[in-house]
Motif scaffolding. Structure first.
Motif, PDB file in Angstrom:
ATOM      1  N   SER A 150       0.658  -1.307  -0.110  1.00  0.00           N
ATOM      2  CA  SER A 150      -0.578   0.418  -0.091  1.00  0.00           C
ATOM      3  C   SER A 150       0.859   1.455   0.003  1.00  0.00           C
ATOM      4  O   SER A 150       0.325   2.276  -0.375  1.00  0.00           O
ATOM      5  CB  SER A 150      -1.232   0.475   1.597  1.00  0.00           C
ATOM      6  OG  SER A 150       0.051  -0.082   2.223  1.00  0.00           O
ATOM      7  N   ASP A 151       2.047   0.969   0.776  1.00  0.00           N
ATOM      8  CA  ASP A 151       2.656   2.522   0.090  1.00  0.00           C
ATOM      9  C   ASP A 151       3.768   2.549  -1.648  1.00  0.00           C
ATOM     10  O   ASP A 151       4.595   2.051  -1.137  1.00  0.00           O
ATOM     11  CB  ASP A 151       4.183   2.050   1.558  1.00  0.00           C
ATOM     12  CG  ASP A 151       5.286   1.780   1.138  1.00  0.00           C
ATOM     13  OD1 ASP A 151       4.199  -0.182   0.914  1.00  0.00           O
ATOM     14  OD2 ASP A 151       6.323   1.664   2.145  1.00  0.00           O
ATOM     15  N   TYR A 152       2.921   1.979  -2.069  1.00  0.00           N
ATOM     16  CA  TYR A 152       3.225   1.344  -3.645  1.00  0.00           C
ATOM     17  C   TYR A 152       4.437   2.355  -4.007  1.00  0.00           C
ATOM     18  O   TYR A 152       5.629   1.248  -5.154  1.00  0.00           O
ATOM     19  CB  TYR A 152       2.138   1.726  -4.136  1.00  0.00           C
ATOM     20  CG  TYR A 152       1.627   2.195  -5.138  1.00  0.00           C
ATOM     21  CD1 TYR A 152       0.460   2.378  -6.208  1.00  0.00           C
ATOM     22  CD2 TYR A 152       2.541   3.763  -6.100  1.00  0.00           C
ATOM     23  CE1 TYR A 152       0.034   3.317  -6.842  1.00  0.00           C
ATOM     24  CE2 TYR A 152       2.217   3.631  -7.442  1.00  0.00           C
ATOM     25  CZ  TYR A 152       1.568   4.141  -7.721  1.00  0.00           C
ATOM     26  OH  TYR A 152       0.461   4.621  -8.929  1.00  0.00           O
ATOM     27  N   ALA A 153       4.878   3.424  -3.861  1.00  0.00           N
ATOM     28  CA  ALA A 153       5.727   4.910  -4.627  1.00  0.00           C
ATOM     29  C   ALA A 153       7.232   3.491  -4.286  1.00  0.00           C
ATOM     30  O   ALA A 153       7.673   3.744  -5.105  1.00  0.00           O
ATOM     31  CB  ALA A 153       5.353   5.719  -4.042  1.00  0.00           C
ATOM     32  N   ARG A 154       7.754   2.795  -3.359  1.00  0.00           N
ATOM     33  CA  ARG A 154       8.768   2.596  -2.905  1.00  0.00           C
ATOM     34  C   ARG A 154       9.017   0.518  -2.594  1.00  0.00           C
ATOM     35  O   ARG A 154       9.335  -0.423  -1.645  1.00  0.00           O
ATOM     36  CB  ARG A 154       8.963   2.837  -1.372  1.00  0.00           C
ATOM     37  CG  ARG A 154       9.686   4.168  -0.915  1.00  0.00           C
ATOM     38  CD  ARG A 154       9.992   4.539  -0.648  1.00  0.00           C
ATOM     39  NE  ARG A 154       8.820   4.167   1.245  1.00  0.00           N
ATOM     40  CZ  ARG A 154       7.409   4.901   1.109  1.00  0.00           C
ATOM     41  NH1 ARG A 154       7.294   6.192   0.763  1.00  0.00           N
ATOM     42  NH2 ARG A 154       7.291   4.165   2.272  1.00  0.00           N
ATOM     43  N   SER A 155       7.384  -0.074  -2.815  1.00  0.00           N
ATOM     44  CA  SER A 155       7.520  -1.518  -2.526  1.00  0.00           C
ATOM     45  C   SER A 155       6.783  -1.812  -4.154  1.00  0.00           C
ATOM     46  O   SER A 155       5.371  -2.731  -3.637  1.00  0.00           O
ATOM     47  CB  SER A 155       6.343  -1.388  -1.906  1.00  0.00           C
ATOM     48  OG  SER A 155       5.350  -0.650  -1.796  1.00  0.00           O
ATOM     49  N   PHE A 156       7.601  -2.182  -5.400  1.00  0.00           N
ATOM     50  CA  PHE A 156       7.178  -3.466  -6.415  1.00  0.00           C
ATOM     51  C   PHE A 156       7.291  -4.343  -5.756  1.00  0.00           C
ATOM     52  O   PHE A 156       8.307  -4.478  -5.985  1.00  0.00           O
ATOM     53  CB  PHE A 156       8.429  -3.169  -7.334  1.00  0.00           C
ATOM     54  CG  PHE A 156       7.930  -4.218  -8.467  1.00  0.00           C
ATOM     55  CD1 PHE A 156       6.868  -3.848  -9.406  1.00  0.00           C
ATOM     56  CD2 PHE A 156       8.873  -4.786  -8.496  1.00  0.00           C
ATOM     57  CE1 PHE A 156       7.095  -4.343 -10.491  1.00  0.00           C
ATOM     58  CE2 PHE A 156       8.795  -5.183  -9.612  1.00  0.00           C
ATOM     59  CZ  PHE A 156       7.995  -5.380 -10.539  1.00  0.00           C
ATOM     60  N   LEU A 157       6.226  -5.728  -5.963  1.00  0.00           N
ATOM     61  CA  LEU A 157       6.661  -6.692  -5.642  1.00  0.00           C
ATOM     62  C   LEU A 157       6.221  -7.764  -7.131  1.00  0.00           C
ATOM     63  O   LEU A 157       6.783  -8.748  -6.393  1.00  0.00           O
ATOM     64  CB  LEU A 157       5.130  -6.587  -4.279  1.00  0.00           C
ATOM     65  CG  LEU A 157       5.374  -6.325  -2.997  1.00  0.00           C
ATOM     66  CD1 LEU A 157       4.414  -6.361  -2.430  1.00  0.00           C
ATOM     67  CD2 LEU A 157       6.776  -6.794  -2.730  1.00  0.00           C
ATOM     68  N   ALA A 158       5.808  -7.516  -7.750  1.00  0.00           N
ATOM     69  CA  ALA A 158       5.498  -7.930  -9.188  1.00  0.00           C
ATOM     70  C   ALA A 158       4.996  -7.369 -10.343  1.00  0.00           C
ATOM     71  O   ALA A 158       4.727  -5.977  -9.938  1.00  0.00           O
ATOM     72  CB  ALA A 158       4.842  -8.878  -8.206  1.00  0.00           C
ATOM     73  N   ASN A 159       4.486  -7.835 -11.389  1.00  0.00           N
ATOM     74  CA  ASN A 159       4.346  -7.763 -12.259  1.00  0.00           C
ATOM     75  C   ASN A 159       3.950  -8.504 -12.912  1.00  0.00           C
ATOM     76  O   ASN A 159       3.785  -9.870 -13.180  1.00  0.00           O
ATOM     77  CB  ASN A 159       4.978  -6.590 -13.159  1.00  0.00           C
ATOM     78  CG  ASN A 159       6.556  -7.402 -14.179  1.00  0.00           C
ATOM     79  OD1 ASN A 159       6.498  -8.343 -14.217  1.00  0.00           O
ATOM     80  ND2 ASN A 159       6.997  -5.811 -13.996  1.00  0.00           N
ATOM     81  N   VAL A 160       2.483  -8.321 -14.325  1.00  0.00           N
ATOM     82  CA  VAL A 160       1.940  -9.260 -15.319  1.00  0.00           C
ATOM     83  C   VAL A 160       2.447  -8.808 -16.348  1.00  0.00           C
ATOM     84  O   VAL A 160       1.749  -7.805 -16.399  1.00  0.00           O
ATOM     85  CB  VAL A 160       0.302  -9.345 -14.171  1.00  0.00           C
ATOM     86  CG1 VAL A 160      -0.129 -10.639 -15.433  1.00  0.00           C
ATOM     87  CG2 VAL A 160       0.344  -9.942 -13.154  1.00  0.00           C
ATOM     88  N   THR A 161       2.717  -9.671 -17.661  1.00  0.00           N
ATOM     89  CA  THR A 161       2.509  -8.897 -18.742  1.00  0.00           C
ATOM     90  C   THR A 161       2.132  -9.586 -20.243  1.00  0.00           C
ATOM     91  O   THR A 161       2.043 -10.781 -19.679  1.00  0.00           O
ATOM     92  CB  THR A 161       3.904  -8.149 -19.392  1.00  0.00           C
ATOM     93  OG1 THR A 161       4.010  -7.624 -18.390  1.00  0.00           O
ATOM     94  CG2 THR A 161       4.124  -8.000 -20.976  1.00  0.00           C
ATOM     95  N   ARG A 162       1.260  -9.978 -20.350  1.00  0.00           N
ATOM     96  CA  ARG A 162       0.309 -10.475 -21.631  1.00  0.00           C
ATOM     97  C   ARG A 162       1.201 -10.612 -23.179  1.00  0.00           C
ATOM     98  O   ARG A 162       1.183  -9.508 -23.499  1.00  0.00           O
ATOM     99  CB  ARG A 162      -1.803  -9.636 -21.988  1.00  0.00           C
ATOM    100  CG  ARG A 162      -1.941 -11.124 -22.244  1.00  0.00           C
ATOM    101  CD  ARG A 162      -3.428 -11.304 -22.707  1.00  0.00           C
ATOM    102  NE  ARG A 162      -3.521 -12.810 -22.409  1.00  0.00           N
ATOM    103  CZ  ARG A 162      -5.068 -13.184 -22.291  1.00  0.00           C
ATOM    104  NH1 ARG A 162      -5.481 -12.924 -21.189  1.00  0.00           N
ATOM    105  NH2 ARG A 162      -4.904 -14.205 -22.929  1.00  0.00           N
ATOM    106  N   ALA A 163       1.050 -11.483 -23.134  1.00  0.00           N
ATOM    107  CA  ALA A 163       1.552 -12.164 -24.380  1.00  0.00           C
ATOM    108  C   ALA A 163       0.637 -12.846 -25.625  1.00  0.00           C
ATOM    109  O   ALA A 163      -0.581 -13.458 -24.532  1.00  0.00           O
ATOM    110  CB  ALA A 163       2.534 -13.499 -24.603  1.00  0.00           C
ATOM    111  N   PRO A 164       1.199 -12.886 -27.084  1.00  0.00           N
ATOM    112  CA  PRO A 164      -0.101 -13.738 -26.837  1.00  0.00           C
ATOM    113  C   PRO A 164      -0.728 -14.423 -27.078  1.00  0.00           C
ATOM    114  O   PRO A 164      -1.846 -15.647 -26.525  1.00  0.00           O
ATOM    115  CB  PRO A 164      -0.225 -14.016 -28.896  1.00  0.00           C
ATOM    116  CG  PRO A 164       0.969 -13.309 -29.445  1.00  0.00           C
ATOM    117  CD  PRO A 164       1.428 -12.465 -27.509  1.00  0.00           C
TER     118      PRO A 164
END
Length: 198
Positions: A150-164
């Motif tokens: 929730s303190d999102y400016a400093r706390s990247f945890l994961a990302n999701v990227t879509r391909a075909p």
């Protein structure tokens, strides 16, 4: 394809019933958001939702070595339900597809509406998610959707990227230590399934 029934041990009401799907696509959380520079010391681990048969609702989640960690299965005989299984084919989560879909994650989340677990922000630009009493934020950045505390400016945890033909999930070792893999994979599935989750 799989020998164990994905719904063993689940109390499911209304089996065999189907519900009409809204024809409108789900609201997108992709869009323009101010995005601060994020720095973190945690390394990234990559998983892929792949082997669509024919789509993400029948697929597998594998690591970078191709080892299966989760199986996502929507049974043809019960199309109103999607089960998420672990590598041993034990059901860990169940999504019930109806006009307002519900989600249950064993030992983590009691059955509730998806829209309450992945709550859309008032401006429709992000979603919040609560896991073990901690609030997290899913927010768009370029072509991915990023997970932050929730303190999102400093706390990247994961990302999701879509391909075909696959969906990539990059998750930090910090997030893995916080036992966020299951909830991250399930949220990624819900955010990328193409169905209305609200």
């Amino acid at each position: 394809m799989y020998h164990n029934h994905p719904y063993d041990g689940w109390a499911v009401s209304g089996q065999g019933q189907s519900s009409p799907w809204p024809s409108n696509p789900p609201p997108s959380i992709l869009g323009a958001l101010p995005y601060p520079t994020v720095t973190y010391s945690s390394s990234l681990v990559t998983y892929h939702i792949t082997d669509f048969a024919p789509n993400v609702l029948n697929s597998k989640v594998v690591d970078s070595r191709g080892r299966v960690h989760f199986i996502i299965r929507t049974d043809n005989e019960m199309p109103g339900y999607t089960a998420i299984q672990n590598a041993q084919q034990n059901s860990i989560a169940l999504i019930e597809w109806k006009s307002s879909p519900t989600i249950e994650i064993r030992s983590l989340l009691t059955k509730q509406q998806v829209r309450n677990w992945l709550r859309l922000s008032p401006d429709r630009s992000a979603r919040s998610m609560e896991v073990r009493g901690v609030k997290y934020i899913w927010a768009p950045h370029n072509q991915s959707i990023n997970l932050h505390a929730s303190d999102y400016a400093r706390s990247f945890l994961a990302n999701v990227t879509r391909a075909p033909t696959s969906i990539a999930i990059q998750i930090t070792s910090d997030a893995l230590e916080q036992r966020l893999l299951e909830s991250t994979v399930i949220a990624a599935l819900l955010l990328q399934c193409g169905r209305n989750i609200d």
